[in-house]
Design a protein around this motif. Sequence first.
Motif, mmCIF file in Angstrom:
data_model
loop_
_atom_site.group_PDB
_atom_site.id
_atom_site.type_symbol
_atom_site.label_atom_id
_atom_site.label_comp_id
_atom_site.label_asym_id
_atom_site.label_seq_id
_atom_site.Cartn_x
_atom_site.Cartn_y
_atom_site.Cartn_z
ATOM 1 N N MET A 1 -6.063 -0.818 4.470
ATOM 2 C CA MET A 1 -4.726 -0.368 4.096
ATOM 3 C C MET A 1 -3.669 -0.722 5.135
ATOM 4 O O MET A 1 -2.474 -0.628 4.857
ATOM 5 C CB MET A 1 -4.742 1.148 3.901
ATOM 6 C CG MET A 1 -5.689 1.623 2.808
ATOM 7 S SD MET A 1 -5.894 3.426 2.794
ATOM 8 C CE MET A 1 -4.210 3.952 2.475
ATOM 9 N N THR B 1 -6.880 0.333 -2.869
ATOM 10 C CA THR B 1 -6.354 -0.837 -2.165
ATOM 11 C C THR B 1 -7.241 -2.040 -2.450
ATOM 12 O O THR B 1 -8.456 -1.978 -2.254
ATOM 13 C CB THR B 1 -6.296 -0.591 -0.649
ATOM 14 O OG1 THR B 1 -5.398 0.494 -0.386
ATOM 15 C CG2 THR B 1 -5.826 -1.830 0.093
ATOM 16 N N LEU C 1 -1.122 3.463 -2.744
ATOM 17 C CA LEU C 1 -2.539 3.126 -2.853
ATOM 18 C C LEU C 1 -3.352 3.889 -1.816
ATOM 19 O O LEU C 1 -2.861 4.229 -0.730
ATOM 20 C CB LEU C 1 -2.732 1.617 -2.664
ATOM 21 C CG LEU C 1 -1.954 0.707 -3.622
ATOM 22 C CD1 LEU C 1 -2.245 -0.758 -3.310
ATOM 23 C CD2 LEU C 1 -2.292 1.024 -5.071
ATOM 24 N N VAL D 1 0.829 -1.208 0.000
ATOM 25 C CA VAL D 1 0.000 0.000 0.000
ATOM 26 C C VAL D 1 0.860 1.253 0.000
ATOM 27 O O VAL D 1 0.692 2.153 -0.825
ATOM 28 C CB VAL D 1 -0.952 0.004 1.216
ATOM 29 C CG1 VAL D 1 -1.662 1.343 1.344
ATOM 30 C CG2 VAL D 1 -1.969 -1.124 1.102
#
Length: 408
Positions: A118, A111, A106, A101
Motif C-alpha cells: 500500500m 490493493t 483500498l 490507495v
Amino acid sequence: MILTSSGSAAPDPCISGLPLDTNETSSDEFCWDSTTFGGLYYSANKHKDLVASENWFGERLQYIETDGQYELGKNNPGNHVIGEDELVYSTRQFPNKYKVVSELGLGANTTPSELGGMVYYKLPWFGKPYVAVENDATQLANLVIDQPGSGKKVLKAGDTWDLGKNYSLTVNQVDVDGNKVWFSLSKDGEELESGIVNADGTVENQFFTAKADFGDGNDQLYFITYVDSVFVSATDSFAVFKYTWLIDKDNILIIKEGDEYQGFEVKEALEDELVLKNTDSITLNLDKDVKNYFTDSWYFQTSDEGKGSTSSKGYVLYPATDVVIEAEDASESAENYTESLNITPDSKGSEVSSDYSPDASEVEDSENKNNPSEEETGKESSAKLPGFEILAGVYGIAFCRVFIKRRN
C-alpha cells in the motif's frame, strides 16, 4: 545580495538551526533533527515520527565524541574543533501511501498485488526527498510526478502529457463504446510501455503499472496511473487520468559504504538507514559573521568567542543554510507563464485553454460518457484496432476548443 532601504548590503537570508550554548550543552546533546534545523527535510504529517527518540525516521545531524580530545560542550566550552568522524549524518526512509490507495480507500486485501503493497518509501538525502526504490535506502530515485488526489488530467486521442524529466504519456486511441483507452509511456520520444485500460469501475482493470530492471534490482516498479473514466464530446473522445506516480528509473543513485558525498563518508549503507561521518576535522572560526561550511550548502555559524552564557571562552553554535531568492517578481512571472500557455483563469479559478473543447460540464461529469449524440453514432470510423473504434471525419465548420485543467 539584498539591499536595505539605505542602499547598504543586507546579510543573505538563511534558515538557522537551534542555537546551542557550549557552556550549557553536554557533548551528546549537540543534535539537530528536521524540527530544530530547517535545512533537513520536514513533513508536518510525519512530525511525531521525525522527532521520536526511538524508531525515528528522517534526518539527524549529531556530534559524537570519539577520541576524548577537544570535546565539544560544557566540559570544554572553548573547544572549537570537531574531529574527523565526529559529525554524524544519518537518514532513514519513511512510508507514504500511494494516492491510488489512499484516495480509493483500498486496504491490504483490496490493493492490487502489482503495487507490492500500500505504500512506497521516501528517504531524505541532504535535505531533499528521494524515493527509496523497493524500500531500499541504498537505491534512490527522483520522484518525477505524484499526481495529487484531487488532480485530473483530461486527454483526447493524440494528446501527449509531459510528465517531466523527458517522460511523457500519449493517448493513442479512446474507445468510448468499449470503455477503453490505449496509451503509451515514453522517454525522450522512445516508447517504454504501452497499455490498454478498461475504465469499467474495478480497480484491477482501471489502473496500470510498469516495472523494469534498473538500479540494483530486477522487475522494480516505476510507474502507476489510473483511468478514472472515458467520455465523448461533440467533437472528440477523452480519457481522464488520476493518481499518476512516476520515478526516474534511468538516474538511480546507488549508495555504497566508502562512498563520499559533500565532505562525508558513508560508514553504513543499510536497506533501512544510511550513516555518514565527516572525512576531515572541522575547525570553527569563532566569528559571528563567518560561515563554516561542512557540506556544499550547510554551514555552522557561531557567536563571537566568549558570548555564551557564562564562560569567557564559551560560544553559541548552530547549523544554517542560505535561502535563494529569485529576483523576478513572482506575480509577473506567473502572468508571463500563463500568457505563454495561452491560459486564462475562469470564474471558478480553473484554467481554460484554447487547446481543445469538450463542454466544461463534460469534463467535470462523465456520467453520460457512453451516450454520444445521434450525429456522432451515425459517423463511420475511419480506422480500427482490436477492441477500438476511432472517431474520425472532417468537419466543415470551425469550432472552439476549451479544456478545463484543474490546478494540482
